[in-house]
Scaffold this active site. Structure first.
Site, mmCIF file in Angstrom:
data_model
loop_
_atom_site.group_PDB
_atom_site.id
_atom_site.type_symbol
_atom_site.label_atom_id
_atom_site.label_comp_id
_atom_site.label_asym_id
_atom_site.label_seq_id
_atom_site.Cartn_x
_atom_site.Cartn_y
_atom_site.Cartn_z
ATOM 1 N N LYS A 28 32.991 1.608 63.978
ATOM 2 C CA LYS A 28 33.132 2.834 63.196
ATOM 3 C C LYS A 28 34.481 3.486 63.466
ATOM 4 C CE LYS A 28 29.226 5.081 62.789
ATOM 5 N NZ LYS A 28 28.127 5.847 63.426
ATOM 6 N N ARG A 97 29.483 11.016 66.932
ATOM 7 C CA ARG A 97 28.872 9.818 66.354
ATOM 8 C C ARG A 97 29.027 8.609 67.256
ATOM 9 N NH1 ARG A 97 31.986 9.309 60.759
ATOM 10 N NH2 ARG A 97 30.130 8.099 60.182
ATOM 11 N N GLY A 106 21.174 2.552 62.536
ATOM 12 C CA GLY A 106 20.088 3.429 62.926
ATOM 13 C C GLY A 106 19.673 3.305 64.378
ATOM 14 N N MET A 108 21.639 3.887 67.139
ATOM 15 C CA MET A 108 22.254 4.815 68.066
ATOM 16 C C MET A 108 22.177 6.216 67.469
ATOM 17 S SD MET A 108 23.528 2.599 70.321
ATOM 18 C CE MET A 108 24.978 3.299 71.025
ATOM 19 N N ARG A 341 32.798 -0.385 56.542
ATOM 20 C CA ARG A 341 32.793 -1.611 57.341
ATOM 21 C C ARG A 341 32.545 -2.766 56.395
ATOM 22 N NH1 ARG A 341 27.140 0.275 59.780
ATOM 23 N NH2 ARG A 341 26.223 0.408 57.734
ATOM 24 N N HIS A 457 16.586 2.113 55.676
ATOM 25 C CA HIS A 457 16.491 1.441 56.984
ATOM 26 C C HIS A 457 15.853 0.063 56.851
ATOM 27 C CE1 HIS A 457 14.496 0.521 60.852
ATOM 28 N NE2 HIS A 457 15.631 0.975 61.357
ATOM 29 N N SER A 788 25.465 -41.217 74.212
ATOM 30 C CA SER A 788 24.865 -40.214 73.356
ATOM 31 C C SER A 788 24.191 -39.212 74.282
ATOM 32 C CB SER A 788 23.849 -40.856 72.416
ATOM 33 O OG SER A 788 23.245 -39.854 71.641
ATOM 34 N N CYS A 856 22.409 -36.359 70.563
ATOM 35 C CA CYS A 856 21.237 -36.563 69.711
ATOM 36 C C CYS A 856 20.084 -35.645 70.102
ATOM 37 C CB CYS A 856 20.796 -38.019 69.740
ATOM 38 S SG CYS A 856 20.272 -38.574 71.367
ATOM 39 N N TYR A 876 30.404 -37.308 67.090
ATOM 40 C CA TYR A 876 29.378 -36.949 66.107
ATOM 41 C C TYR A 876 28.247 -36.148 66.743
ATOM 42 C CZ TYR A 876 26.425 -40.713 68.003
ATOM 43 O OH TYR A 876 25.673 -41.493 68.834
HETATM 44 P P1 ADP Z 1 24.996 5.899 61.544
HETATM 45 O O1 ADP Z 1 25.752 4.959 62.373
HETATM 46 O O2 ADP Z 1 23.557 5.997 61.867
HETATM 47 O O3 ADP Z 1 25.291 5.727 60.093
HETATM 48 P P2 ADP Z 1 26.852 8.062 61.472
HETATM 49 O O4 ADP Z 1 27.659 8.415 62.668
HETATM 50 O O5 ADP Z 1 27.556 7.279 60.439
HETATM 51 O O6 ADP Z 1 25.551 7.334 61.956
HETATM 52 O O7 ADP Z 1 26.343 9.429 60.900
HETATM 53 C C1 ADP Z 1 25.103 9.668 60.311
HETATM 54 C C2 ADP Z 1 25.292 10.357 58.969
HETATM 55 O O8 ADP Z 1 26.015 11.556 59.097
HETATM 56 C C3 ADP Z 1 26.059 9.501 57.993
HETATM 57 O O9 ADP Z 1 25.487 9.629 56.732
HETATM 58 C C4 ADP Z 1 27.427 10.094 58.018
HETATM 59 O O10 ADP Z 1 28.098 9.883 56.816
HETATM 60 C C5 ADP Z 1 27.164 11.553 58.274
HETATM 61 N N1 ADP Z 1 28.283 12.161 58.991
HETATM 62 C C6 ADP Z 1 28.809 11.762 60.154
HETATM 63 N N2 ADP Z 1 29.863 12.513 60.503
HETATM 64 C C7 ADP Z 1 30.023 13.419 59.534
HETATM 65 C C8 ADP Z 1 30.951 14.476 59.316
HETATM 66 N N3 ADP Z 1 31.945 14.721 60.162
HETATM 67 N N4 ADP Z 1 30.806 15.217 58.203
HETATM 68 C C9 ADP Z 1 29.807 14.954 57.345
HETATM 69 N N5 ADP Z 1 28.892 13.996 57.486
HETATM 70 C C10 ADP Z 1 29.002 13.214 58.565
HETATM 71 MG MG MG Z 2 26.978 5.608 59.303
#
Ligand code: ADP
Ligand code: MG
Ligand code: MG
Length: 905
Positions: A28, A97, A106, A108, A341, A457, A788, A856, A876
């Site tokens: 990220k 984040r 989902g 972390m 990503r 999810h 082999s 094998c 092989y």
């Molecule tokens: P995940 O890895 O579970 O997607 P994120 O860190 O991406 O967690 O954040 C969860 C949600 O919060 C995502 O929808 C993201 O776009 C939103 N979000 C994260 N940071 C910000 C921010 N600075 N402003 C607005 N929304 C945010």
């Molecule tokens: Mg995210």
């Protein structure tokens, strides 16, 4: 624990990173930096490195330098934004984040709106000119912070929220006004105080520091650990933490938040794929709190932002040269990018996208090979539902992750796990899934949800696991409490009823729907032409990728096949020979009796007679096999298993004889048989009388087999064929064993040559499957024309455990404790077994430079292992016919590795 030096830098501004720093900044963080540097609208912020996390996890406290570094970066951020974190009259708010090297959807924790407090909520309200928004943001902060940082049960907040809606007589959170939300904040604060014994922290920096620490800790949460095990992600990478200034999608109808893909992750087609939700903050989209609208609707809602988003998506695709998924937020008409990503995709889409990108000139063929995996190809070879079969359609949802899954309905993860442990196939049915459902999802054949879109999810996780998933089947009413699901026509599915779900069409059926072979298998079977104009789109893509792989690979791929039928199929699948033909299967069935006679023989005549009877049968098997594989090598392994495997079970026979004796009807033959069974009984058959040892103690056995091979080869030769038999001796531990067998074999071959009046070329080699053989490979190569590696037995003997005995007993515990990342019988143990293979290959080639090297064991068809065998320079791999396409592809990928034109992606 990583070293910490004075120079070590733990915090990077988004402007300082780039996409190649995933190890350090997490996926990220690295991609936020990349987007920032591409000039895309990313809210400013900074990233705390995975190194800092590792120090924290190793020592229990943050590196000392971290606090000051964070302060410096925060100060710079505040200066840039013109406001201070939590400042009462105009607060800077941030999100904290998580973000590891590999995406763990989902898994972390993330906390939004850090910096809000009793003191600053009014300031936010007046700055935004929207009191409702300020209180909504504050209640979200307390809720997320309470749950993920302070460990309060999230249900408590949910219940309070539901109660507030009920009290007001509304159904969605947007209908709650400022006063309602203000009351809710008080209630939430009460919950926090009650549950934790302390007040919700009002000091902004304390909020931030606690949240950072919680993200670090979340690396070792149960959900994260389970996900890592499932996805084979190492446990010591740690997570980075991203501090990102907040932008707000919950500022009214001209704001919102969404997710999107640059192409359809199910088909690979280009287009507009995503979900959008007005007046909401990020979490709301994925959680399925309210119903999202398709991304295309954004064009109507906010034309300018939509156009800008489309432009950015194109920029990202060209830049990353791949499908990207993104998270964005619109704040009062201004678009912000919050994440991107390289997106997960279905197996079929991976092949299509790889070839589409080649056609677009974005990547070359070597790179295309890195965009697909053998596991994905294996998935595409699974059968699918028969379209012609009569099936009771219950309803349909979104085709989220392809495949055809049949199983009994279960409505909670606990039952899914319990039933699957007792051998039931189950379909997990939920309204929507959340990270707590992970083990239930793993245990199920497929997942069905009634809510949530392609980015929910359930969909994201199922695609990642390669599990069949239908999501958002809204017409199916799921009642998890009553454990039932009701279809539109009123049909009720109870727990335990069989359902079939089709992740490629989104259809849900009652009962078991029959399955048919996949078009990809039809293609490999040669029944369809992958190069044809009108070929199925997926088949075309697979055909092209296979052509790239075959064009570049160095490893040959052979098949393990024991009969002409398997050999013919293997050949259609692209086998370049047979690497292992087991002869024991030729001793079963009606021939068992002859083997029994051989084993029971008291004197030479009896034994010779039994062997003589077996000879023509073996020979005719070989004739067929050599014919099916005409022109290609066929490695025939002489008899390997312990003899008792050909005799009746000891207990069964003992009982039979005892009963017969009681009736005074004991049969002389049975008594003899029982004696023999007793004599041959072994405590550890795996380490007993088998392999070459059999050949050395049962006179004439190997000679008969060699004769059968030689005579079959001579017959084929005289019939104008091109037989390429190779004789392989199993379980050799020392060169002396091999020398004795070789001498005898050469004598027999010479006899056959003389009788047939033709010369034969029958190379003789050995399996390397005992540590001693590997350690003395230099000597053994003097008597062997090929090696082999029998990696199944080699794994057993190197580890000192028998597969049959241990897989069911302690492997689960070993996998859970992380001693194995994966079973060493599935993927070669590079450090142990692998290093013996490497050393033996080198020593063998030092003695005999043209020594042929193959493998094998089961590992010959395992993707990771194929890469290893490529690296150590084998000639092989040999695997079961069905795995051949996978081995071909992986051999091609191994050869192309590092040669692609965009490996730095
Ligand atoms: P995940 O890895 O579970 O997607 P994120 O860190 O991406 O967690 O954040 C969860 C949600 O919060 C995502 O929808 C993201 O776009 C939103 N979000 C994260 N940071 C910000 C921010 N600075 N402003 C607005 N929304 C945010
Ligand atoms: Mg995210
Ligand atoms: Mg073996």
């Amino acid at each position: 624990m990583p070293e910490t030096t004075d120079q070590q830098k733990f915090v990077y501004d988004f402007t300082e990173g780039n996409k190649d720093l995933k190890d350090l900044l997490g996926g990220k963080g690295a991609n936020l930096a990349e987007m920032t540097n591409l000039g895309l609208p990313v809210p400013p912020g900074f990233t705390i490195t995975t190194e800092a996390c590792k120090v924290y996890l190793g020592s229990g406290s943050e590196p000392t330098a971290l606090r000051d570094e964070v302060s410096a970066h925060l100060e710079a951020l505040e200066k840039r934004m013109g406001k201070k974190l939590g400042q009462a009259d105009d607060p800077l708010l941030v999100s904290v984040r998580s973000g590891a090297k590999f995406s763990m959807p989902g898994m972390m924790d993330t906390v939004l709106n850090i910096g809000l407090s009793d003191a600053s909520v009014a300031g936010l309200a007046s700055q935004a000119g929207d009191e409702r928004f300020a209180w909504d943001s504050y209640r979200r902060l307390i809720q997320m912070f309470g749950k993920t940082v302070l460990g309060v049960d999230g249900e408590l907040f949910e219940e309070a929220l539901d109660e507030a809606k009920r009290a007001k007589g509304v159904t969605t959170d947007v209908e709650l006004g400022a006063a309602d939300l203000k009351r809710l904040v008080e209630e939430f604060k009460g919950i926090v105080a009650e549950e934790t014994g302390r007040d919700f922290p009002q000091e902004p920096r304390e909020q931030m520091d606690l949240a950072i620490r919680a993200v670090f800790d979340s690396w070792n949460g149960d959900r994260a650990k389970l996900y890592r095990r499932q996805e084979r992600i190492p446990g010591d990478l740690g997570t980075a933490v991203n501090i990102c200034s907040m932008v707000f999608g919950n500022l009214g109808p001209d704001s919102g938040t969404g997710v999107a893909f640059t192409r359809d992750p199910a088909s690979g087609h280009q287009g507009v794929y995503g979900d959008y939700l007005q007046n909401a903050q990020g979490e709301d989209v994925v959680a399925g709190i309210r119903n999202t609208v398709p991304l295309a609707d954004l064009e109507r809602i906010d034309k300018a932002s939509y156009a800008q988003l489309m432009q950015i998506m194109e920029t990202l695709e060209t830049h990353y040269k791949d499908l990207c998924d993104i998270e964005f937020t619109i704040e009062r008409g201004k678009l912000w990018m919050l994440q991107t990503r390289v997106g997960k995709r279905t197996a079929g889409a991976a092949f299509r996208i790889a070839t589409q990108l080649v056609d677009q000139g974005l990547i070359d063929e070597a790179e295309a090979l890195q965009r697909v995996t053998g596991a994905q190809l294996a998935q595409l070879m699974f059968p699918r539902f028969d379209e012609k079969a009569k099936a009771d359609l219950l309803g349909r949802g979104i085709a989220a992750s392809p495949g055809a899954a049949v199983g009994r309905a279960v409505f909670d993860s606990y039952t899914a796990v319990k039933w699957s442990r007792s051998g039931e196939k189950v379909i997990l049915i939920r309204r929507e899934t959340n990270p707590d459902d992970l083990d239930g999802m793993i245990a199920s054949e497929g997942i069905l949800t009634s809510r949530g879109g392609k980015t929910s999810h359930a969909a994201v996780v199922a695609r990642g696991m390669g599990k069949t998933c239908v999501c958002g089947a809204e017409e199916l009413e799921v009642d998890t409490k009553q454990r039932k699901m009701t279809a539109p026509g009123g049909v009720v599915i109870q727990e335990g009823d069989v359902v079939s779900i089709d992740g490629s069409t989104g259809k849900v059926y009652l009962g078991e729907v029959p399955v048919v072979p996949s078009p990809v298998v039809e293609y490999f079977e040669g029944r369809t032409d992958g190069a044809a104009q009108d070929a199925d789109e997926l088949v075309k893509a697979v055909h092209r990728v296979m052509t790239y792989a075959d064009g570049g690979r160095r490893l040959q791929v052979r098949a393990n096949a024991d009969n002409a039928e398997d050999a013919a199929r293997a050949r259609r699948f692209g086998a370049q020979g047979i690497g292992l033909c087991r002869t024991e299967h030729m001793f079963l069935g009606e021939r068992r009796e002859m083997v029994e006679r051989l084993i029971l023989a008291d004197h030479e005549d009896e034994r010779d007679e039994a062997l003589k009877a077996l000879l023509p049968l073996q020979k005719s098997d070989f004739v067929e096999l050599f014919e099916a594989m005409d022109g290609l090598p066929v490695t025939v392994r002489l008899l390997d298993p312990p003899l008792h495997e050909f005799l009746p079970d000891i207990t069964e026979l003992s009982v039979r004889v005892a009963l017969a004796e009681a009736r005074e009807e004991a049969h002389e033959n049975e008594l003899r048989l029982l004696q023999a069974v007793h004599k041959l009984h072994e405590q550890n058959p795996m380490l007993g009388l088998r392999g070459v040892r059999l050949g050395l103690v049962i006179p004439g056995l190997f000679a008969m087999q060699v004769r059968a091979i030689a005579e079959a080869a001579a017959e084929r030769l005289n019939a104008g064929g091109d037989p390429r038999a190779e004789i392989m001796i199993p379980l050799v531990g020392t060169v002396q064993e091999l020398e004795i067998v070789r001498e005898e074999a050469e004598r027999v071959i010479a006899e056959v040559e003389q009788a047939a009046g033709t010369g034969l070329r029958l190379p003789l080699g050995t399996m390397i499957e005992l540590p001693r053989a590997a350690l003395t490979a230099g000597q053994i190569a003097e008597a062997a024309e090929f090696f082999s590696f029998g990696t199944n037995d080699l794994t057993q003997t190197v580890w000192g455990f028998s597969r049959d005995d241990v897989e069911a007993s302690f492997f689960t515990a070993y996998l859970e404790k992380g001693i194995f990342g994966v079973s060493p019988f599935e993927t070669i143990d590079r450090d142990g077994v692998g290093s013996l293979v490497r050393a033996a290959a080198e020593a063998g080639r030092a003695t005999r430079p043209d020594l042929k090297l193959g493998v094998c064991g089961e590992h010959g068809g395992d993707p990771d292992s194929v890469h290893f065998f490529h690296e150590v320079g084998l000639d092989y791999v040999s695997c079961s016919p069905f795995r051949i396409p996978v081995a071909r592809l992986e051999a091609g990928r191994a050869a192309a590795l590092g040669k692609g034109d965009s490996d730095s992606r």
